[in-house]
Structure formats: C-alpha cells, structure tokens
Design an enzyme around this catalytic site. Structure first.
Site, mmCIF file in Angstrom:
data_model
loop_
_atom_site.group_PDB
_atom_site.id
_atom_site.type_symbol
_atom_site.label_atom_id
_atom_site.label_comp_id
_atom_site.label_asym_id
_atom_site.label_seq_id
_atom_site.Cartn_x
_atom_site.Cartn_y
_atom_site.Cartn_z
ATOM 1 N N ASP A 114 -10.817 2.741 0.732
ATOM 2 C CA ASP A 114 -11.332 2.233 2.022
ATOM 3 C C ASP A 114 -12.219 3.275 2.688
ATOM 4 O O ASP A 114 -13.356 3.004 3.068
ATOM 5 C CB ASP A 114 -10.179 1.896 2.977
ATOM 6 C CG ASP A 114 -9.599 0.512 2.702
ATOM 7 O OD1 ASP A 114 -10.309 -0.316 2.101
ATOM 8 O OD2 ASP A 114 -8.446 0.286 3.090
ATOM 9 N N GLY A 122 -9.553 3.290 17.359
ATOM 10 C CA GLY A 122 -8.491 2.734 16.528
ATOM 11 C C GLY A 122 -7.738 3.825 15.804
ATOM 12 O O GLY A 122 -8.254 4.949 15.618
ATOM 13 N N LYS A 128 0.810 -1.232 0.000
ATOM 14 C CA LYS A 128 0.000 0.000 0.000
ATOM 15 C C LYS A 128 0.842 1.280 0.000
ATOM 16 O O LYS A 128 0.428 2.294 -0.545
ATOM 17 C CB LYS A 128 -0.928 0.023 1.215
ATOM 18 C CG LYS A 128 -2.114 -0.917 1.081
ATOM 19 C CD LYS A 128 -3.039 -0.773 2.276
ATOM 20 C CE LYS A 128 -4.330 -1.512 2.032
ATOM 21 N NZ LYS A 128 -5.362 -1.228 3.026
ATOM 22 N N ASN A 140 -4.760 1.950 -1.878
ATOM 23 C CA ASN A 140 -5.281 0.578 -1.942
ATOM 24 C C ASN A 140 -5.912 0.280 -3.295
ATOM 25 O O ASN A 140 -6.399 -0.805 -3.533
ATOM 26 C CB ASN A 140 -6.295 0.302 -0.809
ATOM 27 C CG ASN A 140 -7.643 0.904 -1.111
ATOM 28 O OD1 ASN A 140 -7.739 1.923 -1.777
ATOM 29 N ND2 ASN A 140 -8.691 0.258 -0.622
HETATM 30 P P1 NDP Z 1 -4.215 -2.179 11.921
HETATM 31 O O1 NDP Z 1 -3.429 -3.351 12.387
HETATM 32 O O2 NDP Z 1 -3.563 -1.141 11.068
HETATM 33 O O3 NDP Z 1 -4.841 -1.425 13.203
HETATM 34 C C1 NDP Z 1 -5.511 -2.130 14.184
HETATM 35 C C2 NDP Z 1 -6.117 -1.163 15.187
HETATM 36 O O4 NDP Z 1 -6.900 -1.935 16.116
HETATM 37 C C3 NDP Z 1 -5.096 -0.410 16.007
HETATM 38 O O5 NDP Z 1 -5.563 0.893 16.248
HETATM 39 C C4 NDP Z 1 -5.051 -1.203 17.319
HETATM 40 O O6 NDP Z 1 -4.736 -0.423 18.444
HETATM 41 C C5 NDP Z 1 -6.482 -1.622 17.443
HETATM 42 N N1 NDP Z 1 -6.665 -2.807 18.305
HETATM 43 C C6 NDP Z 1 -6.326 -4.090 18.021
HETATM 44 N N2 NDP Z 1 -6.671 -4.899 19.042
HETATM 45 C C7 NDP Z 1 -7.221 -4.097 19.998
HETATM 46 C C8 NDP Z 1 -7.769 -4.335 21.286
HETATM 47 N N3 NDP Z 1 -7.823 -5.564 21.819
HETATM 48 N N4 NDP Z 1 -8.269 -3.289 21.998
HETATM 49 C C9 NDP Z 1 -8.228 -2.040 21.463
HETATM 50 N N5 NDP Z 1 -7.717 -1.749 20.246
HETATM 51 C C10 NDP Z 1 -7.228 -2.766 19.517
HETATM 52 O O7 NDP Z 1 -5.477 -2.798 11.185
HETATM 53 P P2 NDP Z 1 -6.411 -2.110 10.080
HETATM 54 O O8 NDP Z 1 -6.707 -0.725 10.509
HETATM 55 O O9 NDP Z 1 -5.858 -2.337 8.732
HETATM 56 O O10 NDP Z 1 -7.730 -3.007 10.176
HETATM 57 C C11 NDP Z 1 -8.581 -2.943 11.307
HETATM 58 C C12 NDP Z 1 -9.822 -3.772 11.003
HETATM 59 O O11 NDP Z 1 -10.531 -3.172 9.918
HETATM 60 C C13 NDP Z 1 -9.518 -5.211 10.568
HETATM 61 O O12 NDP Z 1 -10.385 -6.089 11.245
HETATM 62 C C14 NDP Z 1 -9.823 -5.206 9.078
HETATM 63 O O13 NDP Z 1 -10.292 -6.452 8.635
HETATM 64 C C15 NDP Z 1 -10.939 -4.163 9.002
HETATM 65 N N6 NDP Z 1 -11.070 -3.547 7.691
HETATM 66 C C16 NDP Z 1 -12.310 -3.559 7.098
HETATM 67 C C17 NDP Z 1 -12.489 -2.987 5.875
HETATM 68 C C18 NDP Z 1 -13.846 -3.034 5.255
HETATM 69 O O14 NDP Z 1 -13.984 -2.704 4.058
HETATM 70 N N7 NDP Z 1 -14.882 -3.401 5.994
HETATM 71 C C19 NDP Z 1 -11.381 -2.345 5.129
HETATM 72 C C20 NDP Z 1 -10.137 -2.325 5.866
HETATM 73 C C21 NDP Z 1 -9.997 -2.926 7.090
HETATM 74 P P3 NDP Z 1 -3.201 -0.064 18.865
HETATM 75 O O15 NDP Z 1 -2.756 0.984 17.892
HETATM 76 O O16 NDP Z 1 -3.351 0.445 20.247
HETATM 77 O O17 NDP Z 1 -2.429 -1.349 18.765
#
Ligand code: NDP
Length: 284
Positions: A106, A129, A70, A91
């Site tokens: 997205d 997030g 990306k 993307n």
């Molecule tokens: P990233 O890995 O870039 O970010 C994950 C985020 O989730 C971070 O902010 C992280 O917090 C937070 N997080 C993870 N676990 C926890 C927890 N237990 N408690 C609190 N915060 C948590 O992932 P993406 O942003 O790429 O993706 C996130 C979700 O979005 C995925 O499930 C993905 O499948 C979905 N998605 C859906 C799309 C759609 O079209 N519907 C498109 C793109 C993504 P921290 O920074 O504190 O670690």
C-alpha cells in the site's frame, strides 16, 4: 489451447467484497501477455492457515491479504520485508521456493505514484488520518527519506501511536496534532496527504477539514480515495495551484509492485489506470 495456467495469484479476504484489483491485474496480464489468473477468495478467519498452505501446494506465486487477515497472516510467514515489519501488517505475500515473504505494498504504491512527480527525500509531510492507509504511507515515506511527518487525526490515541511508530522506527521525525476544526497547513509542508476515508463514494461531498487558504502552489497534494478519483479535497488543492495525485494512482502502483514481486515482469500501469477509470469514472 492452454492445458494449464502458468501462474495463479489472488486475494484472501472475508467477506470477499467486489475487488477492483481483480479487473486491473487481469487487464495488465492481458496487456503484457502473461498467462495468469487473479482469483478473489472468501477465506474465513479460521481457515486462513489452510488457505495459505493451499496456495503453496497449488503453486501460487502469491496473494493479497485484505481485512481481517492483514495481521493474522504474519505468524504464518517465513520472512517480512522491512516496511511490513514496521507497519505490523501484510497486504501482499510472495511465495518463492516454498517460502512465504510478507510485504506491504500500500505504502510502496503510494510512494511509486509520488515519485512520478517528486522524490520524498528531505520532504516535510502532513498526513490526515492514522488508520491502515495512513500507517502504510507514513512508514514508506519515512523509509523513502522524508524528513518530518506530521500526523493529523481526530482520535488522539491512534494518531499518537502512529507518530510514535514513525519516530521510533525510522530516521524521520514525527509529531501528532489533534484534528479539531479546520487544520491550517504549515507553510513549510511540501507534501499533504488525505489518508482518511472522507470523500469516499457515496459521501462524495464530505469535506476534509483544511483551511483552503493554507494550500500553497509548491505543495504536492495526494488523496487515497479511489472512488471518485477527483475528490473535493483534490479539487480544493488544484484551485490553489497545487499538483495532485489521486487514489487510483496509488492503487494501480501497489498492484504493479505486487505483480513485479510475484512474476518478475513489469506491469502495464496504463492498462490498469484505464481499467480503473472505466470502473470508477466519477468526479466529486
Ligand atoms: P481505517 O478505518 O483504518 O482508518 C480510517 C481513518 O479515517 C482514521 O484515521 C479515521 O479517523 C479517519 N476518518 C474517518 N472518517 C473521518 C472523518 N469524518 N473526519 C476525519 N477523519 C475521519 O481505514 P484505512 O486507513 O484502511 O482506509 C482509509 C481510506 O483509504 C479508505 O477510503 C480506503 O478505501 C482508502 N485506501 C486506498 C488505497 C489505495 O490504493 N488508493 C489503499 C488502502 C486504502 P479516527 O482515527 O479519528 O477515527
């Protein structure tokens, strides 16, 4: 009998995992009578330049980029759309007259799904997030006129960076709140988004830490999780009388935005939603 395909599009990722976009895009092509294929390609990081040049050489209309491409694809492009430029990640690449244009669909998919219920202009937003999905949604909502965006995240550095990006690059104001314990939603919030991976299959019972009593019926509540579509978070919001948008709406809409950019033809969103429901039917 077809002698050749009129349109090729696809996805470049590594590793190339199972990708629901293949099935939903193909469902839309069939429903709209477009003679095209969407191909899932495993492209190693070192081979990205060759893959991009190959797509141009073969007359592809464009392709999606997933991790790890990306950001790496950006220097290979001729032009970036405004949101892709701010987000710093692409993307979706559109190939037009041999030129490569980088988009980020997205956030646009999210905002399109939201517009079916509400215009983001002037709205106050809380986003849980600060990863890739949160970044795309925050920037696109801000470009869509949201007035204020609060980023709630565990990791302070990532959350502050996203709030800073939104405040510096758009007209929206933005602040960061460190996520400790159950977050109490401010009564002034209009839109609430879970953009974390909490609730994703198989951890379907995992809880987004929000004080349930602070959901108000006037809030529109959205989740990025596609599998399952009815997450525990959305269930809690609905129990408080909120309207909701699930992650399948965002995914279908981002694919529809990409298809419009690649082919100039409106996608069949209903066909895509039906395909997604059959792939990921589950409740939480
Ligand atoms: P990233 O890995 O870039 O970010 C994950 C985020 O989730 C971070 O902010 C992280 O917090 C937070 N997080 C993870 N676990 C926890 C927890 N237990 N408690 C609190 N915060 C948590 O992932 P993406 O942003 O790429 O993706 C996130 C979700 O979005 C995925 O499930 C993905 O499948 C979905 N998605 C859906 C799309 C759609 O079209 N519907 C498109 C793109 C993504 P921290 O920074 O504190 O670690």
């Amino acid at each position: 009998m077809r002698s050749f395909l009129s349109t090729l599009v696809g996805s470049f990722a590594h590793p190339a995992a199972e990708n629901p976009t293949v099935a939903i895009v193909q469902a839309s092509f069939e429903a709209t009578g477009v003679d095209a294929r969407y191909i899932n390609c495993d492209v190693l990081p070192d081979a990205l330049g060759d893959a991009v040049r190959g797509a141009v050489a073969q007359g592809w209309r464009g392709f999606n980029c997933s991790l790890p491409h990306k950001v790496a694809v950006v220097p290979l492009l001729d032009e970036l759309a405004e949101s892709a430029q701010i987000i710093g990640a692409v993307n979706c690449v559109v190939i037009r007259d041999g030129r490569l244009i980088g988009e980020n669909t997205d956030g646009r998919g999210f905002v399109e799904a939201m517009r079916e219920l509400r215009d983001p202009a002037g709205q106050e937003v809380v986003i849980f997030g600060a990863g890739g999905a949160a970044r795309a949604i925050a920037v696109e909502l801000a470009l869509g006129g949201a007035s204020r965006i609060t980023i709630v995240n565990r990791d302070k550095a990532r959350g502050e960076a996203l709030a800073g990006l939104v405040a510096d690059s758009t007209d929206a104001s933005s602040t960061f709140v460190e996520w400790v314990g159950d977050f109490a939603l401010p009564a002034s919030a209009d839109i609430v988004v879970n953009a974390t991976s909490v609730g994703l299959y198989p951890d379907v019972h995992a809880r987004v830490a929000v004080e349930q009593s602070t959901f108000l019926p006037r809030m529109l509540v959205a989740d990025v999780i596609t599998n399952p579509p009815r997450t525990r978070f959305l269930g809690e919001a609905e129990a408080s009388g909120c309207a909701t948008i699930d992650g399948q709406g965002m995914l279908a809409n981002q694919a529809a935005v990409a298809l419009q950019l690649w082919t100039g033809i409106d996608a069949d969103k209903d066909a895509m939603r039906r395909e997604l429901r059959s792939l990921f039917p589950g409740e939480n």
